[in-house]
Scaffold this motif. Sequence first.
Motif, PDB file in Angstrom:
ATOM      1  N   SER A 283       1.143   3.527  -3.401  1.00  0.00           N
ATOM      2  CA  SER A 283       0.616   4.894  -3.280  1.00  0.00           C
ATOM      3  C   SER A 283       1.630   5.919  -3.765  1.00  0.00           C
ATOM      4  O   SER A 283       1.268   6.914  -4.413  1.00  0.00           O
ATOM      5  CB  SER A 283       0.204   5.182  -1.833  1.00  0.00           C
ATOM      6  OG  SER A 283       1.336   5.285  -0.980  1.00  0.00           O
ATOM      7  N   LYS A 284       2.916   5.695  -3.463  1.00  0.00           N
ATOM      8  CA  LYS A 284       3.958   6.619  -3.924  1.00  0.00           C
ATOM      9  C   LYS A 284       4.112   6.561  -5.450  1.00  0.00           C
ATOM     10  O   LYS A 284       4.298   7.585  -6.117  1.00  0.00           O
ATOM     11  CB  LYS A 284       5.289   6.283  -3.259  1.00  0.00           C
ATOM     12  CG  LYS A 284       5.324   6.517  -1.754  1.00  0.00           C
ATOM     13  CD  LYS A 284       5.289   7.982  -1.395  1.00  0.00           C
ATOM     14  CE  LYS A 284       5.524   8.200   0.090  1.00  0.00           C
ATOM     15  NZ  LYS A 284       5.395   9.625   0.465  1.00  0.00           N
TER      16      LYS A 284
ATOM     17  N   LYS B 289       0.831  -1.208   0.000  1.00  0.00           N
ATOM     18  CA  LYS B 289       0.000   0.000   0.000  1.00  0.00           C
ATOM     19  C   LYS B 289       0.863   1.255   0.000  1.00  0.00           C
ATOM     20  O   LYS B 289       0.603   2.211  -0.742  1.00  0.00           O
ATOM     21  CB  LYS B 289      -0.927  -0.015   1.212  1.00  0.00           C
ATOM     22  CG  LYS B 289      -1.909   1.136   1.239  1.00  0.00           C
ATOM     23  CD  LYS B 289      -2.866   1.019   2.421  1.00  0.00           C
ATOM     24  CE  LYS B 289      -3.855   2.183   2.454  1.00  0.00           C
ATOM     25  NZ  LYS B 289      -4.782   2.076   3.621  1.00  0.00           N
ATOM     26  N   GLU B 290       1.923   1.279   0.815  1.00  0.00           N
ATOM     27  CA  GLU B 290       2.821   2.436   0.860  1.00  0.00           C
ATOM     28  C   GLU B 290       3.527   2.638  -0.476  1.00  0.00           C
ATOM     29  O   GLU B 290       3.561   3.756  -1.024  1.00  0.00           O
ATOM     30  CB  GLU B 290       3.856   2.238   1.966  1.00  0.00           C
ATOM     31  CG  GLU B 290       5.045   3.185   1.931  1.00  0.00           C
ATOM     32  CD  GLU B 290       4.728   4.594   2.431  1.00  0.00           C
ATOM     33  OE1 GLU B 290       5.556   5.501   2.201  1.00  0.00           O
ATOM     34  OE2 GLU B 290       3.655   4.780   3.039  1.00  0.00           O
TER      35      GLU B 290
ATOM     36  N   ASP C 252      -7.574  -0.097  -9.060  1.00  0.00           N
ATOM     37  CA  ASP C 252      -7.512   1.141  -9.840  1.00  0.00           C
ATOM     38  C   ASP C 252      -7.763   0.897 -11.323  1.00  0.00           C
ATOM     39  O   ASP C 252      -7.598   1.804 -12.147  1.00  0.00           O
ATOM     40  CB  ASP C 252      -6.144   1.808  -9.660  1.00  0.00           C
ATOM     41  CG  ASP C 252      -6.070   2.640  -8.384  1.00  0.00           C
ATOM     42  OD1 ASP C 252      -7.084   2.706  -7.666  1.00  0.00           O
ATOM     43  OD2 ASP C 252      -5.000   3.220  -8.105  1.00  0.00           O
TER      44      ASP C 252
ATOM     45  N   LYS D  66       1.761   5.653  -7.557  1.00  0.00           N
ATOM     46  CA  LYS D  66       0.551   6.262  -8.124  1.00  0.00           C
ATOM     47  C   LYS D  66       0.683   7.774  -8.182  1.00  0.00           C
ATOM     48  O   LYS D  66       0.331   8.417  -9.183  1.00  0.00           O
ATOM     49  CB  LYS D  66      -0.666   5.859  -7.283  1.00  0.00           C
ATOM     50  CG  LYS D  66      -1.983   6.436  -7.789  1.00  0.00           C
ATOM     51  CD  LYS D  66      -3.153   5.935  -6.953  1.00  0.00           C
ATOM     52  CE  LYS D  66      -4.487   6.467  -7.483  1.00  0.00           C
ATOM     53  NZ  LYS D  66      -5.644   5.918  -6.717  1.00  0.00           N
ATOM     54  N   GLU D  67       1.210   8.348  -7.128  1.00  0.00           N
ATOM     55  CA  GLU D  67       1.420   9.793  -7.089  1.00  0.00           C
ATOM     56  C   GLU D  67       2.410  10.237  -8.161  1.00  0.00           C
ATOM     57  O   GLU D  67       2.231  11.271  -8.813  1.00  0.00           O
ATOM     58  CB  GLU D  67       1.932  10.183  -5.702  1.00  0.00           C
ATOM     59  CG  GLU D  67       2.155  11.650  -5.486  1.00  0.00           C
ATOM     60  CD  GLU D  67       2.676  11.956  -4.079  1.00  0.00           C
ATOM     61  OE1 GLU D  67       3.372  12.974  -3.914  1.00  0.00           O
ATOM     62  OE2 GLU D  67       2.408  11.173  -3.156  1.00  0.00           O
TER      63      GLU D  67
END
Length: 329
Positions: free
Chosen positions: A240-241, A236-237, A283, A243-244
């Motif tokens: 998420s990075k 998840k961490e 996603d 994805k950003e």
Amino acid sequence: MKKIINQPEAVVDEMLAGLVFTHGNIVKRLNGSGVIVSQALQKNKVGLVSGGGSGHEPAHAGFVGKGMLSAAVCGPVFTSPTPDQVLEAIQVADQGAGVLLIIKNYSGDVMNFEMAQELAEMEDIQVATIIVDDDIAVEDSTYTAGKRGVAGTVLVHKILGAAADQGASLSEIKALADGIVPNIKTLGVALSGATAPEVGHPGFTLGEDELEFGVGIHGEPGYRKEKIMSSKELAKEIVSKLKEAFEWQAGDEFGLLVNGLGSTPLMEQYIFMNDVKALLAADDLKMTFKKVGDYMTAIDMAGLSLTMVKLNEPEWLGYLNHSVSTIAW
């Protein structure tokens, strides 16, 4: 320090001797040097040369062979090879169509490979370069100004190698490199440090209940320490990075590479890939290329990295799936 070695100062020489003995049908060693050369060089095809410090095996010698690198330059552990060594690799890789250098973004590598480029051009060898800077963890760190080059470099080897194998020109491969590198991003996590043989102790230490996000492949600092967590929480961490960084949209197409850093069992790497898959599927991303294993290690570091390549062009997936004959792919 527990390692299966002889003299610490001899590890690279003895490793390369064993590698060439084992895989002599695929590679050879140039003049007892740190240069490993493909047995399948072809006239009038662009040569690809990569390399850097040793300790990242199977990178980079493991990707020398038909369809990938023409030659790899293996420096001392975590230390760039010299310009003279890189020049030797360029000279042998040049088969009349020029050479492209694939350079990870570390100060020593960039300086020495570019010096070798200048020397080769004085011999009328056409040379182009691409600098890989896929690590999104930190902008500047030990060894580097700007983002570091890490496991995404292997995908650059694969894509450019396929294009060269199919007869692309040096200018075409350079344009492909310029297009693909900004679309490759990596983030890693370490559970323990790496021990270089000549140093004899880990480059950094983490507590039994600690991990660090964003540690580099030479043990450079990451961006945050945390208490140990589950694979799902790690995924998840990291996702998420990424994805950003990518700002992806539903329907975007990606290739995935889960890369072990040296001491992480495949069992754990596959568990992590399964957790990544769930997050990306949520996603609505297309995941059309997948690879799991140790491709760009940090000696015996425990941890892994996730590399994603956004497949903007249909031929990029074809290049990733192109058949090769190398030690490690």
